[in-house]
Design an enzyme around this catalytic site. Structure first.
Site, PDB file in Angstrom:
ATOM      1  N   SER A   1      19.023  -8.941  -7.715  1.00 55.19           N
ATOM      2  CA  SER A   1      17.859  -9.485  -8.420  1.00 55.19           C
ATOM      3  C   SER A   1      18.097  -9.756  -9.898  1.00 55.19           C
ATOM      4  O   SER A   1      17.168 -10.121 -10.607  1.00 55.19           O
ATOM      5  CB  SER A   1      16.651  -8.576  -8.232  1.00 55.19           C
ATOM      6  OG  SER A   1      16.942  -7.288  -8.725  1.00 55.19           O
TER       7      SER A   1
ATOM      8  N   GLU B   1       0.839  -1.213   0.000  1.00 52.31           N
ATOM      9  CA  GLU B   1       0.000   0.000   0.000  1.00 52.31           C
ATOM     10  C   GLU B   1       0.867   1.253   0.000  1.00 52.31           C
ATOM     11  O   GLU B   1       0.568   2.240  -0.661  1.00 52.31           O
ATOM     12  CB  GLU B   1      -0.908   0.039   1.243  1.00 52.31           C
ATOM     13  CG  GLU B   1      -2.035  -0.981   1.224  1.00 52.31           C
ATOM     14  CD  GLU B   1      -2.912  -0.857  -0.012  1.00 52.31           C
ATOM     15  OE1 GLU B   1      -3.128   0.271  -0.494  1.00 52.31           O
ATOM     16  OE2 GLU B   1      -3.357  -1.897  -0.531  1.00 52.31           O
TER      17      GLU B   1
ATOM     18  N   HIS C   1       3.452  -9.915  -9.613  1.00 55.49           N
ATOM     19  CA  HIS C   1       4.892 -10.185  -9.544  1.00 55.49           C
ATOM     20  C   HIS C   1       5.578  -9.145  -8.650  1.00 55.49           C
ATOM     21  O   HIS C   1       6.362  -9.478  -7.759  1.00 55.49           O
ATOM     22  CB  HIS C   1       5.501 -10.174 -10.950  1.00 55.49           C
ATOM     23  CG  HIS C   1       6.989 -10.137 -10.929  1.00 55.49           C
ATOM     24  ND1 HIS C   1       7.742 -11.222 -10.553  1.00 55.49           N
ATOM     25  CD2 HIS C   1       7.864  -9.142 -11.198  1.00 55.49           C
ATOM     26  CE1 HIS C   1       9.026 -10.894 -10.609  1.00 55.49           C
ATOM     27  NE2 HIS C   1       9.131  -9.635 -10.992  1.00 55.49           N
ATOM     28  N   SER C   2       5.273  -7.882  -8.931  1.00 55.36           N
ATOM     29  CA  SER C   2       5.814  -6.784  -8.124  1.00 55.36           C
ATOM     30  C   SER C   2       4.864  -5.613  -8.314  1.00 55.36           C
ATOM     31  O   SER C   2       3.856  -5.736  -9.024  1.00 55.36           O
ATOM     32  CB  SER C   2       7.223  -6.394  -8.607  1.00 55.36           C
ATOM     33  OG  SER C   2       7.129  -5.730  -9.861  1.00 55.36           O
TER      34      SER C   2
HETATM   35  C1  TPP Z   1      18.915 -11.721 -15.953  1.00 49.88           C
HETATM   36  C2  TPP Z   1      17.541 -11.142 -15.744  1.00 49.88           C
HETATM   37  N1  TPP Z   1      16.638 -11.228 -16.739  1.00 49.88           N
HETATM   38  C3  TPP Z   1      15.399 -10.731 -16.555  1.00 49.88           C
HETATM   39  C4  TPP Z   1      15.052 -10.137 -15.394  1.00 49.88           C
HETATM   40  C5  TPP Z   1      13.654  -9.577 -15.208  1.00 49.88           C
HETATM   41  N2  TPP Z   1      12.901 -10.416 -14.268  1.00 49.88           N
HETATM   42  C6  TPP Z   1      12.809 -10.082 -12.975  1.00 49.88           C
HETATM   43  S1  TPP Z   1      11.958 -11.214 -12.108  1.00 49.88           S
HETATM   44  C7  TPP Z   1      11.663 -12.163 -13.459  1.00 49.88           C
HETATM   45  C8  TPP Z   1      10.876 -13.451 -13.346  1.00 49.88           C
HETATM   46  C9  TPP Z   1      11.486 -14.456 -12.438  1.00 49.88           C
HETATM   47  O1  TPP Z   1      10.611 -15.491 -12.162  1.00 49.88           O
HETATM   48  P1  TPP Z   1      10.909 -16.588 -11.117  1.00 49.88           P
HETATM   49  O2  TPP Z   1      12.355 -16.940 -11.131  1.00 49.88           O
HETATM   50  O3  TPP Z   1       9.961 -17.691 -11.332  1.00 49.88           O
HETATM   51  O4  TPP Z   1      10.668 -15.890  -9.700  1.00 49.88           O
HETATM   52  P2  TPP Z   1       9.308 -15.329  -9.066  1.00 49.88           P
HETATM   53  O5  TPP Z   1       9.255 -13.866  -9.429  1.00 49.88           O
HETATM   54  O6  TPP Z   1       8.185 -16.105  -9.641  1.00 49.88           O
HETATM   55  O7  TPP Z   1       9.432 -15.469  -7.590  1.00 49.88           O
HETATM   56  C10 TPP Z   1      12.240 -11.586 -14.592  1.00 49.88           C
HETATM   57  C11 TPP Z   1      12.165 -12.151 -15.946  1.00 49.88           C
HETATM   58  C12 TPP Z   1      16.039 -10.063 -14.369  1.00 49.88           C
HETATM   59  N3  TPP Z   1      15.786  -9.530 -13.178  1.00 49.88           N
HETATM   60  N4  TPP Z   1      17.252 -10.596 -14.570  1.00 49.88           N
END
Ligand code: TPP
Ligand code: MG
Length: 429
Positions: free
Chosen positions: A190, A104, A319-320
Protein backbone atom coordinates in the site's frame (compact mmCIF):
# COMPACT_ATOMS: atom_id res chain seq x y z
CA UNK A 1 27.37 11.62 -57.99
CA UNK A 2 28.55 10.60 -61.50
CA UNK A 3 32.15 11.36 -60.54
CA UNK A 4 31.87 9.42 -57.30
CA UNK A 5 30.35 6.49 -59.17
CA UNK A 6 33.57 6.04 -61.17
CA UNK A 7 35.42 5.17 -57.93
CA UNK A 8 32.76 3.09 -56.14
CA UNK A 9 31.20 -0.34 -56.72
CA UNK A 10 27.73 -0.29 -58.38
CA UNK A 11 26.13 -1.56 -55.13
CA UNK A 12 27.59 1.25 -53.04
CA UNK A 13 26.66 3.78 -55.74
CA UNK A 14 23.09 2.47 -55.55
CA UNK A 15 22.97 2.89 -51.76
CA UNK A 16 24.42 6.39 -51.91
CA UNK A 17 21.95 7.19 -54.69
CA UNK A 18 19.01 6.15 -52.56
CA UNK A 19 20.36 8.17 -49.63
CA UNK A 20 20.69 11.18 -51.91
CA UNK A 21 17.07 10.74 -53.01
CA UNK A 22 16.03 10.56 -49.35
CA UNK A 23 17.97 13.75 -48.70
CA UNK A 24 16.29 15.52 -51.56
CA UNK A 25 12.83 14.38 -50.37
CA UNK A 26 13.63 15.59 -46.88
CA UNK A 27 14.86 18.90 -48.30
CA UNK A 28 11.66 19.20 -50.35
CA UNK A 29 9.84 18.47 -47.07
CA UNK A 30 11.92 21.23 -45.64
CA UNK A 31 10.56 23.42 -48.41
CA UNK A 32 7.09 23.04 -46.92
CA UNK A 33 8.90 23.93 -43.75
CA UNK A 34 7.87 21.24 -41.33
CA UNK A 35 9.81 21.08 -38.08
CA UNK A 36 12.49 18.39 -38.23
CA UNK A 37 13.22 18.27 -34.51
CA UNK A 38 13.49 14.78 -33.14
CA UNK A 39 10.78 14.15 -30.58
CA UNK A 40 7.71 15.93 -31.90
CA UNK A 41 5.17 15.55 -34.69
CA UNK A 42 3.83 18.96 -35.52
CA UNK A 43 3.87 22.00 -37.75
CA UNK A 44 5.34 25.47 -37.44
CA UNK A 45 3.10 28.32 -36.44
CA UNK A 46 3.58 32.08 -36.34
CA UNK A 47 0.70 32.48 -33.93
CA UNK A 48 1.85 33.31 -30.42
CA UNK A 49 -0.60 31.04 -28.76
CA UNK A 50 -0.62 29.04 -25.54
CA UNK A 51 -2.59 25.85 -25.26
CA UNK A 52 -5.35 26.52 -22.78
CA UNK A 53 -6.81 23.51 -21.02
CA UNK A 54 -10.21 25.23 -20.90
CA UNK A 55 -10.33 25.36 -24.72
CA UNK A 56 -10.87 21.60 -24.74
CA UNK A 57 -14.18 20.06 -23.88
CA UNK A 58 -13.78 17.62 -21.00
CA UNK A 59 -13.09 14.02 -21.96
CA UNK A 60 -16.50 12.31 -22.19
CA UNK A 61 -17.63 9.63 -19.76
CA UNK A 62 -18.53 6.45 -21.61
CA UNK A 63 -21.60 4.64 -20.31
CA UNK A 64 -24.19 2.27 -21.70
CA UNK A 65 -26.75 1.94 -18.92
CA UNK A 66 -28.67 4.60 -16.98
CA UNK A 67 -29.59 4.58 -13.30
CA UNK A 68 -32.85 2.76 -14.07
CA UNK A 69 -30.85 -0.12 -15.49
CA UNK A 70 -31.94 0.68 -19.07
CA UNK A 71 -29.51 0.40 -21.96
CA UNK A 72 -29.20 3.86 -23.48
CA UNK A 73 -29.98 4.48 -27.15
CA UNK A 74 -26.76 3.71 -29.01
CA UNK A 75 -25.30 1.99 -25.95
CA UNK A 76 -23.86 -1.49 -26.36
CA UNK A 77 -25.49 -4.08 -24.12
CA UNK A 78 -22.73 -6.70 -23.74
CA UNK A 79 -25.59 -9.24 -23.62
CA UNK A 80 -24.00 -11.31 -20.89
CA UNK A 81 -26.00 -14.39 -20.00
CA UNK A 82 -28.21 -14.57 -16.93
CA UNK A 83 -25.70 -16.65 -14.93
CA UNK A 84 -22.87 -14.18 -15.54
CA UNK A 85 -25.00 -11.15 -14.66
CA UNK A 86 -26.24 -12.86 -11.51
CA UNK A 87 -22.65 -13.73 -10.61
CA UNK A 88 -21.80 -10.05 -11.03
CA UNK A 89 -24.64 -9.04 -8.74
CA UNK A 90 -23.82 -11.72 -6.18
CA UNK A 91 -20.17 -10.62 -6.09
CA UNK A 92 -21.00 -6.92 -5.73
CA UNK A 93 -23.46 -7.49 -2.90
CA UNK A 94 -21.37 -10.14 -1.16
CA UNK A 95 -18.48 -7.68 -1.17
CA UNK A 96 -20.80 -5.16 0.53
CA UNK A 97 -21.81 -7.62 3.20
CA UNK A 98 -18.22 -8.70 3.83
CA UNK A 99 -17.22 -5.03 4.10
CA UNK A 100 -19.93 -4.36 6.66
CA UNK A 101 -18.92 -7.27 8.87
CA UNK A 102 -15.18 -6.63 8.70
CA UNK A 103 -15.63 -2.89 9.26
CA UNK A 104 -17.72 -3.60 12.36
CA UNK A 105 -15.24 -6.18 13.49
CA UNK A 106 -12.48 -3.54 13.43
CA UNK A 107 -14.71 -1.14 15.39
CA UNK A 108 -15.13 -3.84 18.01
CA UNK A 109 -11.36 -4.28 18.27
CA UNK A 110 -11.31 -7.76 16.75
CA UNK A 111 -9.05 -6.80 13.84
CA UNK A 112 -6.58 -3.92 13.61
CA UNK A 113 -7.60 -2.18 10.41
CA UNK A 114 -10.00 -2.32 7.46
CA UNK A 115 -10.86 -0.56 4.20
CA UNK A 116 -14.31 -0.76 2.63
CA UNK A 117 -15.07 -0.78 -1.08
CA UNK A 118 -18.54 0.85 -0.95
CA UNK A 119 -19.54 2.59 -4.16
CA UNK A 120 -16.73 1.13 -6.25
CA UNK A 121 -18.16 -2.35 -6.77
CA UNK A 122 -18.91 -1.67 -10.45
CA UNK A 123 -15.30 -0.82 -11.24
CA UNK A 124 -14.08 -4.06 -9.63
CA UNK A 125 -16.56 -6.48 -11.09
CA UNK A 126 -16.91 -4.90 -14.55
CA UNK A 127 -13.16 -4.91 -15.11
CA UNK A 128 -12.48 -8.30 -13.52
CA UNK A 129 -15.19 -9.96 -15.63
CA UNK A 130 -13.65 -8.58 -18.83
CA UNK A 131 -10.17 -9.96 -18.16
CA UNK A 132 -8.76 -13.44 -18.64
CA UNK A 133 -8.21 -15.18 -15.28
CA UNK A 134 -4.55 -15.63 -16.33
CA UNK A 135 -4.04 -11.88 -16.77
CA UNK A 136 -1.89 -10.59 -13.94
CA UNK A 137 -3.48 -8.16 -11.47
CA UNK A 138 -1.61 -5.49 -9.56
CA UNK A 139 -3.91 -3.78 -7.08
CA UNK A 140 -3.59 -0.76 -4.80
CA UNK A 141 -5.67 -1.93 -1.80
CA UNK A 142 -9.32 -1.17 -2.62
CA UNK A 143 -9.93 -3.91 -5.16
CA UNK A 144 -11.26 -6.79 -3.05
CA UNK A 145 -14.07 -7.32 -5.58
CA UNK A 146 -11.54 -8.25 -8.27
CA UNK A 147 -10.22 -11.05 -6.07
CA UNK A 148 -13.73 -12.13 -5.16
CA UNK A 149 -14.60 -12.41 -8.84
CA UNK A 150 -11.52 -14.57 -9.43
CA UNK A 151 -12.50 -16.93 -6.63
CA UNK A 152 -10.75 -15.71 -3.49
CA UNK A 153 -12.99 -17.24 -0.84
CA UNK A 154 -14.60 -15.55 2.14
CA UNK A 155 -12.41 -17.74 4.35
CA UNK A 156 -9.29 -16.47 2.56
CA UNK A 157 -10.36 -12.83 3.00
CA UNK A 158 -11.17 -13.37 6.67
CA UNK A 159 -8.01 -15.36 7.39
CA UNK A 160 -5.92 -12.53 5.95
CA UNK A 161 -7.72 -9.83 7.94
CA UNK A 162 -7.38 -11.88 11.12
CA UNK A 163 -3.75 -12.72 10.30
CA UNK A 164 -4.35 -16.28 11.46
CA UNK A 165 -2.42 -19.46 10.72
CA UNK A 166 -4.44 -20.14 7.56
CA UNK A 167 -3.61 -16.76 6.04
CA UNK A 168 -1.67 -17.17 2.78
CA UNK A 169 0.63 -14.34 3.93
CA UNK A 170 1.15 -16.07 7.32
CA UNK A 171 -0.10 -13.06 9.26
CA UNK A 172 2.78 -10.84 8.27
CA UNK A 173 0.76 -8.10 6.59
CA UNK A 174 -1.81 -5.55 7.71
CA UNK A 175 -5.43 -6.46 6.94
CA UNK A 176 -6.56 -5.99 3.30
CA UNK A 177 -3.06 -6.65 1.93
CA UNK A 178 -4.27 -9.70 0.08
CA UNK A 179 -2.38 -11.68 -2.53
CA UNK A 180 -2.84 -14.97 -4.35
CA UNK A 181 -0.41 -16.71 -6.64
CA UNK A 182 -3.13 -19.13 -7.72
CA UNK A 183 -5.33 -16.24 -8.84
CA UNK A 184 -2.51 -14.22 -10.44
CA UNK A 185 -3.12 -11.38 -8.00
CA UNK A 186 0.14 -9.82 -6.84
CA UNK A 187 0.21 -9.10 -3.09
CA UNK A 188 -0.86 -5.57 -2.19
CA UNK A 189 1.80 -3.09 -1.21
CA UNK A 190 0.00 0.00 0.00
CA UNK A 191 2.95 2.37 -0.35
CA UNK A 192 1.25 4.35 -3.05
CA UNK A 193 2.11 3.61 -6.69
CA UNK A 194 4.85 1.05 -5.97
CA UNK A 195 2.77 -1.47 -7.90
CA UNK A 196 2.76 0.66 -11.04
CA UNK A 197 6.34 0.35 -12.36
CA UNK A 198 6.31 -3.27 -11.21
CA UNK A 199 3.17 -3.83 -13.25
CA UNK A 200 4.75 -2.24 -16.33
CA UNK A 201 7.76 -4.53 -15.91
CA UNK A 202 5.55 -7.54 -15.50
CA UNK A 203 3.67 -6.65 -18.70
CA UNK A 204 7.00 -6.32 -20.51
CA UNK A 205 7.94 -9.80 -19.27
CA UNK A 206 4.65 -11.21 -20.60
CA UNK A 207 5.39 -9.63 -23.96
CA UNK A 208 8.93 -11.03 -24.07
CA UNK A 209 7.62 -14.48 -23.16
CA UNK A 210 5.22 -14.27 -26.12
CA UNK A 211 2.17 -14.72 -23.89
CA UNK A 212 -1.17 -13.55 -25.20
CA UNK A 213 -1.99 -12.03 -21.83
CA UNK A 214 -1.94 -8.63 -20.23
CA UNK A 215 -1.48 -6.97 -16.86
CA UNK A 216 -4.22 -4.91 -15.28
CA UNK A 217 -2.88 -2.37 -12.81
CA UNK A 218 -5.35 -0.62 -10.50
CA UNK A 219 -4.55 2.66 -8.80
CA UNK A 220 -6.36 5.60 -7.25
CA UNK A 221 -6.40 9.08 -8.71
CA UNK A 222 -4.41 10.15 -5.63
CA UNK A 223 -1.66 7.62 -6.37
CA UNK A 224 -1.46 9.04 -9.90
CA UNK A 225 0.33 12.06 -8.40
CA UNK A 226 3.25 9.88 -7.33
CA UNK A 227 6.43 9.93 -9.43
CA UNK A 228 6.21 6.17 -9.83
CA UNK A 229 2.94 6.56 -11.75
CA UNK A 230 4.64 8.70 -14.38
CA UNK A 231 7.61 6.35 -14.63
CA UNK A 232 5.22 3.46 -15.13
CA UNK A 233 3.22 5.25 -17.86
CA UNK A 234 6.32 6.18 -19.76
CA UNK A 235 8.00 2.77 -19.48
CA UNK A 236 4.83 1.05 -20.62
CA UNK A 237 4.35 3.43 -23.54
CA UNK A 238 7.93 3.39 -24.82
CA UNK A 239 8.43 -0.36 -24.32
CA UNK A 240 4.95 -1.03 -25.73
CA UNK A 241 3.79 -3.20 -22.85
CA UNK A 242 0.44 -5.00 -22.77
CA UNK A 243 -0.98 -3.31 -19.69
CA UNK A 244 -4.28 -1.74 -18.73
CA UNK A 245 -3.72 1.12 -16.32
CA UNK A 246 -7.06 1.18 -14.50
CA UNK A 247 -7.55 4.35 -12.47
CA UNK A 248 -10.32 4.33 -9.89
CA UNK A 249 -11.13 8.01 -9.63
CA UNK A 250 -13.29 8.02 -6.51
CA UNK A 251 -13.09 11.73 -5.75
CA UNK A 252 -10.76 11.60 -2.75
CA UNK A 253 -7.25 10.73 -1.62
CA UNK A 254 -8.10 10.27 2.06
CA UNK A 255 -9.38 13.78 2.90
CA UNK A 256 -8.01 15.54 -0.20
CA UNK A 257 -10.72 16.08 -2.82
CA UNK A 258 -9.81 15.88 -6.50
CA UNK A 259 -10.24 19.67 -6.72
CA UNK A 260 -7.10 19.99 -4.59
CA UNK A 261 -5.21 17.14 -6.26
CA UNK A 262 -4.81 18.31 -9.85
CA UNK A 263 -5.75 21.07 -12.29
CA UNK A 264 -6.05 19.06 -15.52
CA UNK A 265 -9.03 17.06 -16.75
CA UNK A 266 -8.66 14.13 -14.37
CA UNK A 267 -6.24 11.31 -15.02
CA UNK A 268 -7.51 10.49 -18.53
CA UNK A 269 -6.08 13.72 -19.91
CA UNK A 270 -2.58 12.44 -19.08
CA UNK A 271 -2.91 9.31 -21.24
CA UNK A 272 -2.49 10.98 -24.63
CA UNK A 273 0.53 12.86 -23.27
CA UNK A 274 2.23 9.51 -22.83
CA UNK A 275 1.01 8.24 -26.18
CA UNK A 276 -1.53 5.81 -24.72
CA UNK A 277 -5.04 5.13 -25.99
CA UNK A 278 -7.33 6.30 -23.22
CA UNK A 279 -10.97 6.11 -22.23
CA UNK A 280 -12.96 7.59 -19.37
CA UNK A 281 -15.84 5.46 -18.20
CA UNK A 282 -18.72 5.70 -15.75
CA UNK A 283 -17.43 3.41 -13.01
CA UNK A 284 -20.94 3.00 -11.60
CA UNK A 285 -22.10 1.39 -14.84
CA UNK A 286 -20.78 -2.15 -14.59
CA UNK A 287 -21.48 -2.85 -18.29
CA UNK A 288 -19.71 0.35 -19.37
CA UNK A 289 -16.68 -0.75 -17.36
CA UNK A 290 -16.94 -4.26 -18.80
CA UNK A 291 -17.07 -3.02 -22.43
CA UNK A 292 -14.21 -0.56 -21.94
CA UNK A 293 -11.97 -3.12 -20.24
CA UNK A 294 -12.74 -5.81 -22.80
CA UNK A 295 -11.85 -3.49 -25.68
CA UNK A 296 -8.73 -2.28 -23.86
CA UNK A 297 -7.62 -5.84 -23.20
CA UNK A 298 -7.99 -6.71 -26.86
CA UNK A 299 -5.81 -3.75 -27.86
CA UNK A 300 -3.19 -4.66 -25.26
CA UNK A 301 -2.95 -8.29 -26.24
CA UNK A 302 -3.31 -7.97 -30.03
CA UNK A 303 -1.29 -4.82 -30.55
CA UNK A 304 1.07 -5.08 -27.56
CA UNK A 305 0.62 -1.61 -26.13
CA UNK A 306 -0.70 0.03 -23.00
CA UNK A 307 -4.18 1.52 -22.51
CA UNK A 308 -5.40 3.87 -19.80
CA UNK A 309 -8.91 3.62 -18.35
CA UNK A 310 -10.17 6.23 -15.93
CA UNK A 311 -13.25 4.92 -14.13
CA UNK A 312 -15.21 7.74 -12.48
CA UNK A 313 -16.83 6.70 -9.24
CA UNK A 314 -17.29 7.79 -5.64
CA UNK A 315 -15.83 6.49 -2.37
CA UNK A 316 -18.94 6.10 -0.22
CA UNK A 317 -17.14 4.85 2.88
CA UNK A 318 -14.45 6.46 4.98
CA UNK A 319 -10.95 6.13 3.51
CA UNK A 320 -10.18 3.44 6.08
CA UNK A 321 -10.92 2.68 9.70
CA UNK A 322 -8.23 5.28 10.56
CA UNK A 323 -10.32 8.01 8.94
CA UNK A 324 -13.53 9.91 9.77
CA UNK A 325 -14.80 11.45 6.55
CA UNK A 326 -17.55 13.44 8.32
CA UNK A 327 -14.86 16.00 9.16
CA UNK A 328 -14.26 16.91 5.50
CA UNK A 329 -17.45 16.14 3.54
CA UNK A 330 -21.17 16.60 3.98
CA UNK A 331 -23.54 13.73 4.52
CA UNK A 332 -25.71 15.05 1.65
CA UNK A 333 -22.82 14.58 -0.76
CA UNK A 334 -22.54 10.92 0.16
CA UNK A 335 -26.32 10.39 -0.02
CA UNK A 336 -26.48 11.77 -3.56
CA UNK A 337 -23.92 9.19 -4.68
CA UNK A 338 -25.63 6.37 -2.86
CA UNK A 339 -28.56 6.87 -5.25
CA UNK A 340 -26.25 6.23 -8.19
CA UNK A 341 -24.93 3.01 -6.74
CA UNK A 342 -23.70 0.48 -9.31
CA UNK A 343 -25.52 -2.19 -7.35
CA UNK A 344 -28.95 -0.54 -7.69
CA UNK A 345 -28.30 -0.03 -11.37
CA UNK A 346 -27.48 -3.67 -12.00
CA UNK A 347 -30.41 -4.82 -9.91
CA UNK A 348 -32.73 -2.63 -12.00
CA UNK A 349 -31.28 -4.16 -15.16
CA UNK A 350 -31.85 -7.68 -13.83
CA UNK A 351 -35.41 -6.84 -12.84
CA UNK A 352 -36.06 -5.36 -16.28
CA UNK A 353 -34.91 -8.67 -17.78
CA UNK A 354 -37.12 -10.65 -15.40
CA UNK A 355 -34.00 -12.20 -13.84
CA UNK A 356 -34.46 -10.94 -10.28
CA UNK A 357 -37.28 -10.42 -7.81
CA UNK A 358 -37.84 -9.15 -4.26
CA UNK A 359 -38.07 -12.77 -3.08
CA UNK A 360 -34.72 -13.63 -4.65
CA UNK A 361 -33.24 -10.50 -3.11
CA UNK A 362 -34.30 -11.34 0.43
CA UNK A 363 -33.27 -14.99 0.09
CA UNK A 364 -29.85 -13.95 -1.24
CA UNK A 365 -29.42 -11.33 1.49
CA UNK A 366 -30.01 -13.93 4.15
CA UNK A 367 -27.82 -16.54 2.48
CA UNK A 368 -24.92 -14.18 1.82
CA UNK A 369 -24.96 -12.80 5.36
CA UNK A 370 -24.88 -16.34 6.71
CA UNK A 371 -21.92 -17.23 4.49
CA UNK A 372 -20.01 -14.16 5.68
CA UNK A 373 -20.82 -14.74 9.35
CA UNK A 374 -19.75 -18.38 9.17
CA UNK A 375 -16.41 -17.51 7.54
CA UNK A 376 -15.92 -14.76 10.10
CA UNK A 377 -16.54 -17.13 13.01
CA UNK A 378 -14.15 -19.72 11.55
CA UNK A 379 -11.39 -17.14 11.02
CA UNK A 380 -11.72 -15.76 14.53
CA UNK A 381 -11.37 -19.22 16.06
CA UNK A 382 -8.20 -20.14 14.18
CA UNK A 383 -4.87 -19.88 15.95
CA UNK A 384 -2.42 -17.08 15.18
CA UNK A 385 0.68 -18.18 13.23
CA UNK A 386 3.74 -19.70 14.82
CA UNK A 387 5.93 -16.66 15.77
CA UNK A 388 8.87 -18.37 14.03
CA UNK A 389 7.16 -17.43 10.77
CA UNK A 390 8.52 -13.94 11.30
CA UNK A 391 11.91 -15.23 10.24
CA UNK A 392 11.09 -17.54 7.36
CA UNK A 393 10.57 -17.14 3.61
CA UNK A 394 12.89 -14.22 2.94
CA UNK A 395 15.79 -16.52 2.14
CA UNK A 396 15.52 -19.92 0.55
CA UNK A 397 17.93 -21.18 3.22
CA UNK A 398 17.95 -19.25 6.48
CA UNK A 399 21.34 -17.53 6.91
CA UNK A 400 23.14 -18.09 10.28
CA UNK A 401 22.52 -14.53 11.51
CA UNK A 402 18.77 -14.83 11.03
CA UNK A 403 18.86 -18.27 12.65
CA UNK A 404 20.62 -16.67 15.65
CA UNK A 405 17.96 -13.94 15.92
CA UNK A 406 15.20 -16.52 15.80
CA UNK A 407 16.79 -18.60 18.57
CA UNK A 408 17.21 -15.45 20.67
CA UNK A 409 13.54 -14.56 20.22
CA UNK A 410 12.49 -18.07 21.23
CA UNK A 411 14.58 -18.17 24.40
CA UNK A 412 13.58 -14.61 25.33
CA UNK A 413 9.88 -15.37 24.94
CA UNK A 414 10.24 -18.61 26.92
CA UNK A 415 12.12 -16.86 29.73
CA UNK A 416 9.53 -14.06 29.98
CA UNK A 417 6.51 -16.05 28.94
CA UNK A 418 4.18 -14.17 31.26
CA UNK A 419 4.68 -11.16 28.94
CA UNK A 420 4.18 -13.14 25.76
CA UNK A 421 0.78 -14.80 25.79
CA UNK A 422 1.30 -17.19 22.90
CA UNK A 423 -1.50 -19.57 23.90
CA UNK A 424 -3.59 -18.59 20.90
CA UNK A 425 -0.64 -19.12 18.54
CA UNK A 426 0.52 -22.25 16.76
CA UNK A 427 3.28 -23.40 19.14
CA UNK A 428 6.91 -22.76 18.33
CA UNK A 429 9.08 -25.81 17.59
C1 TPP B 1 3.93 6.85 -0.75
C2 TPP B 1 2.73 7.00 0.16
N1 TPP B 1 2.38 8.23 0.57
C3 TPP B 1 1.30 8.38 1.36
C4 TPP B 1 0.58 7.31 1.77
C5 TPP B 1 -0.63 7.50 2.67
N2 TPP B 1 -1.86 7.25 1.91
C6 TPP B 1 -2.46 6.06 1.97
S1 TPP B 1 -3.80 6.00 0.98
C7 TPP B 1 -3.62 7.59 0.49
C8 TPP B 1 -4.59 8.21 -0.49
C9 TPP B 1 -4.64 7.53 -1.81
O1 TPP B 1 -5.72 7.96 -2.57
P1 TPP B 1 -6.13 7.30 -3.90
O2 TPP B 1 -4.92 6.88 -4.66
O3 TPP B 1 -7.05 8.21 -4.59
O4 TPP B 1 -6.85 5.94 -3.49
P2 TPP B 1 -8.23 5.72 -2.70
O5 TPP B 1 -7.85 5.58 -1.25
O6 TPP B 1 -9.09 6.90 -2.95
O7 TPP B 1 -8.81 4.44 -3.19
C10 TPP B 1 -2.50 8.16 1.10
C11 TPP B 1 -2.05 9.55 0.89
C12 TPP B 1 0.99 6.03 1.31
N3 TPP B 1 0.33 4.92 1.62
N4 TPP B 1 2.05 5.91 0.50
MG1 MG C 1 -9.12 8.22 -4.60
Amino acid sequence: MALLGRFLSPRITKIIGSQARQLSTSSSRQNVDRPQFPGSRSEYSTKLEFIKPDDFKGIPVYRVMNAKGEILPGGLDPKLDKETVQKMYHSMTLLNTMDRILYESQRQGRISFYMTNYGEEGTHIGSAAACDPQDVVFGQYREAGVMMWRGFTLDQFMNQCYGNCEDIGKGRQMPVHYGSKDLNFVTISSTLATQMPQAAGSAYALKRAGKKLCVICYFGEGAASEGDAHAAFNFAATLECPIIFFCRNNGYAISTPTSDQYRGDGIASRGAGYGMDTIRVDGNDVFGVYNATKAAREMCVKEMRPVLIEAMTYRIGHHSTSDDSSTYRKKGEIMSWDDQSPIHRLRNYMENQGWWSDEQESAWKEKSKKKVMEAFARAEKRKKPNPEMLFTDVYDEMPPRIQKQMEFMKSHCTQFKEHYPFDDHVPMT
